[in-house]
Scaffold this active site. Structure first.
Site, PDB file in Angstrom:
ATOM      1  NE  ARG A  13      -3.288   2.828   0.489  1.00  0.00           N
ATOM      2  CZ  ARG A  13      -2.676   3.954   0.150  1.00  0.00           C
ATOM      3  NH1 ARG A  13      -1.428   3.942  -0.249  1.00  0.00           N
ATOM      4  NH2 ARG A  13      -3.304   5.113   0.221  1.00  0.00           N
ATOM      5  CE1 TYR A  14       0.780   4.360   4.267  1.00  0.00           C
ATOM      6  CE2 TYR A  14       0.828   2.102   5.063  1.00  0.00           C
ATOM      7  CZ  TYR A  14       0.312   3.385   5.135  1.00  0.00           C
ATOM      8  OH  TYR A  14      -0.651   3.687   6.051  1.00  0.00           O
ATOM      9  NE  ARG A  62       5.359   2.286   6.151  1.00  0.00           N
ATOM     10  CZ  ARG A  62       5.028   3.434   5.552  1.00  0.00           C
ATOM     11  NH1 ARG A  62       5.608   3.791   4.429  1.00  0.00           N
ATOM     12  NH2 ARG A  62       4.099   4.201   6.084  1.00  0.00           N
ATOM     13  CB  CYS A 108      -5.084 -14.775  16.723  1.00  0.00           C
ATOM     14  SG  CYS A 108      -4.985 -13.717  15.273  1.00  0.00           S
ATOM     15  CB  CYS A 121      -9.493  -8.793  18.900  1.00  0.00           C
ATOM     16  SG  CYS A 121      -7.799  -9.230  19.368  1.00  0.00           S
ATOM     17  CB  CYS A 179     -10.181  -9.004  14.264  1.00  0.00           C
ATOM     18  SG  CYS A 179      -8.822  -9.303  13.107  1.00  0.00           S
ATOM     19  NE  ARG A 210      -4.967  -7.490   8.061  1.00  0.00           N
ATOM     20  CZ  ARG A 210      -3.975  -7.036   8.813  1.00  0.00           C
ATOM     21  NH1 ARG A 210      -3.367  -7.819   9.675  1.00  0.00           N
ATOM     22  NH2 ARG A 210      -3.585  -5.787   8.702  1.00  0.00           N
ATOM     23  CG  ASP A 225      -9.666  -0.134  10.777  1.00  0.00           C
ATOM     24  OD1 ASP A 225      -9.431   1.075  10.558  1.00  0.00           O
ATOM     25  OD2 ASP A 225      -8.779  -0.994  10.894  1.00  0.00           O
ATOM     26  CG  ASP A 230      -5.689   1.980   8.231  1.00  0.00           C
ATOM     27  OD1 ASP A 230      -5.291   2.252   7.081  1.00  0.00           O
ATOM     28  OD2 ASP A 230      -5.070   1.253   9.022  1.00  0.00           O
ATOM     29  CE  LYS A 259      -0.939   1.495  10.309  1.00  0.00           C
ATOM     30  NZ  LYS A 259      -0.647   0.814   9.025  1.00  0.00           N
TER      31      LYS A 259
HETATM   32  C1  LIG Z   1       0.100  -0.266   8.938  1.00  0.00           C
HETATM   33  C2  LIG Z   1       0.598  -0.698   7.664  1.00  0.00           C
HETATM   34  C3  LIG Z   1       1.963  -0.634   7.352  1.00  0.00           C
HETATM   35  C4  LIG Z   1       2.978  -0.066   8.328  1.00  0.00           C
HETATM   36  O1  LIG Z   1       2.761   1.304   8.517  1.00  0.00           O
HETATM   37  P1  LIG Z   1       3.675   2.147   9.512  1.00  0.00           P
HETATM   38  O2  LIG Z   1       3.045   3.505   9.565  1.00  0.00           O
HETATM   39  O3  LIG Z   1       5.054   2.158   8.918  1.00  0.00           O
HETATM   40  O4  LIG Z   1       3.668   1.455  10.829  1.00  0.00           O
HETATM   41  C5  LIG Z   1       2.364  -1.064   6.111  1.00  0.00           C
HETATM   42  N1  LIG Z   1       1.484  -1.540   5.205  1.00  0.00           N
HETATM   43  C6  LIG Z   1       0.162  -1.593   5.466  1.00  0.00           C
HETATM   44  C7  LIG Z   1      -0.762  -2.087   4.417  1.00  0.00           C
HETATM   45  C8  LIG Z   1      -0.320  -1.186   6.704  1.00  0.00           C
HETATM   46  O5  LIG Z   1      -1.637  -1.262   6.978  1.00  0.00           O
HETATM   47  S1  SF4 Z   2      -6.709  -7.953  16.104  1.00  0.00           S
HETATM   48 FE1  SF4 Z   2      -7.191  -9.680  14.734  1.00  0.00          FE
HETATM   49  S2  SF4 Z   2      -5.213 -10.352  13.968  1.00  0.00           S
HETATM   50 FE2  SF4 Z   2      -4.794  -9.088  15.776  1.00  0.00          FE
HETATM   51  S3  SF4 Z   2      -4.674 -10.552  17.502  1.00  0.00           S
HETATM   52 FE3  SF4 Z   2      -6.786  -9.787  17.392  1.00  0.00          FE
HETATM   53  S4  SF4 Z   2      -7.868 -11.306  16.158  1.00  0.00           S
HETATM   54 FE4  SF4 Z   2      -5.693 -11.606  15.774  1.00  0.00          FE
END
Ligand SMILES: *Cc1c(COP(=O)(O)O)cnc(C)c1O
Ligand code: SF4
Length: 397
Positions: free
Chosen positions: A121-122, A125, A134, A138, A141, A143, A302, A339, A346
């Site tokens: 996305r960035y 990174r 996990c 949570c 979550c 995801r 989110d 986000d 972010k």
């Molecule tokens: C959070 C995230 C990162 C890392 O972001 P930082 O601001 O460097 O901590 C990288 N890729 C994705 C898709 C993310 O959601």
């Molecule tokens: S937020 Fe989602 S991925 Fe992170 S520990 Fe909780 S359940 Fe697992």
């Protein structure tokens, strides 16, 4: 709220509901995983559930599984229906209601995956989703569409294509391993993944996102730490939301990671009735500093399906940051972020300390509400600099 939640002391909650269990078992992470509370009957043996929770547990089986390690379960206050630990891990029927603004993939990750499992996305990174499991789940979550494996969508990380992509894309200098929870892998498996990443010369920085130190501190063994240490520079981002989660066991586990030279950061999520006030947040970040963990991000929750009962107003997060900045150690203050829905990444949200700007000055408000003018220096034009330089050279001659 328990009185001692705001007290900066670390306490153990073991053995709690598992009194009589051998310490050898209790301290074994495999035993903890085998004995997770993951069915309605096990839950009802230990807690009086409300109808809202009972219905939530039944619903969870097709959405995001319920699982709670005995270690984490012991933090639940049986007599408190609004217990901040309970609300994080015990499903409620409200999860079955999707508000119109909610989404299955609120951060738009699926549309930014050049290879299944790799979110790019960035510019420099990537987020590498290495597992969908996990230690505990949570309820909010982000995801949940793939995590726990009971929903309709599944995570299918393509290992070799992902490594090939990383090798080919020389602009990637930072890899974040997440999921799910990468620290659920065996030491051997993690070692192999980290070794492969470290064999790619342009990857400078690797970090792991994990809630294992909180859910399953027994997993942070000296052997794991010794293995991780071989792959420096390696950072770990933990995830904790409430000061009660920082028990003596968690403090010791974090201490082992810190002693292995691993810089630690924490990511919290703003959650209604759990940590949506400045006293709880302050107690949390102070305890984190005592554990050598830098509070990194505080997330606005989110827009994940079925989370409206846990979300707070954005203004609440801003007012928490206002209540911290200036009032406590700068190191303790996380960056509040949202986000951007659909894949905006972010975005930092800060209290507004700029009252006015322009006309040669900036007017600022400090943490006590006092007003300060800072004269904004007018830039000296380049030609005046050159004139000054000539003058200086003349003088030196
Ligand atoms: C959070 C995230 C990162 C890392 O972001 P930082 O601001 O460097 O901590 C990288 N890729 C994705 C898709 C993310 O959601
Ligand atoms: S937020 Fe989602 S991925 Fe992170 S520990 Fe909780 S359940 Fe697992």
């Amino acid at each position: 709220m328990r009185a001692n939640d705001l007290d900066p002391t670390f306490i153990s909650h073991a053995p709690g509901y598992w009194s009589g269990e051998a310490a050898e078992n209790w301290n074994d992470h495999r035993w903890q995983l085998r004995n997770r509370v993951d069915s309605l009957s096990e839950l009802e043996q230990r807690l009086n559930l409300s109808d809202v929770e009972r219905a939530g547990v039944l619903l969870a089986g097709t959405k995001l599984a319920m699982a709670i390690t005995p270690h984490f379960f012991n933090l639940i206050d049986q007599d408190d229906p609004d217990c901040p630990i309970r609300r994080q891990v015990i499903p409620r029927i409200e999860e079955g209601w999707n508000a119109p603004e909610e989404m299955a993939d609120p951060c738009g990750e699926d549309s930014h995956m050049p290879v299944p499992g790799l979110v790019h996305r960035y510019p420099d990174r990537v987020l590498f989703l290495v597992t969908d499991r996990c230690a505990s789940y949570c309820r909010y979550c982000t995801r949940s569409r793939v995590v726990s494996g009971v929903g309709e969508q599944h995570l299918e990380t393509q290992w070799e294509p992902a490594f090939k992509y990383l090798e080919k894309h020389k602009e990637i200098r930072d890899v974040l391993l997440s999921g799910g929870d990468p620290l659920l892998f065996s030491d051997d498996r993690l070692d192999k993944i980290l070794t492969r990443l470290r064999s790619i010369p342009h990857i400078q920085f690797v970090r792991i996102g994990s809630r294992i130190p909180i859910f399953l501190p027994q997993r942070i063994t000296p052997e794991l730490c010794a293995m991780l240490k071989k792959h420096h520079p390696l950072f770990i981002s933990i995830h904790t939301n409430h000061p009660r989660e920082l028990t003596t066991e968690v403090r010791d586990a974090l201490g082992r990671l810190a002693d292995a030279g691993i810089p630690l950061g924490n990511q919290s999520v703003m959650l209604r009735g759990i940590n949506d006030n400045v006293e709880v947040q302050k107690a949390l970040i102070h305890k984190l500093l005592m554990c050598r963990v830098k509070p990194y991000y505080l997330y606005q929750c989110d827009l994940i399906n079925g989370s409206s009962h846990l979300r707070t107003a954005v203004a609440e997060g801003v007012s928490i940051i206002e209540g911290l900045r200036g009032h406590t150690t700068g190191y303790a203050i996380p960056q509040f972020v949202i986000d951007g829905p659909g894949g905006g990444g972010k975005i930092p949200i800060n209290p507004n300390y700029v009252v006015e700007s322009g006309s040669g000055k900036i007017t600022l408000r400090n943490f006590e509400g006092e007003i300060f003018d800072y004269p904004d220096p007018t830039l000296i034009p380049q030609r005046d600099f050159l004139k000054l330089q000539e003058l200086a050279l003349d003088l030196a001659r």
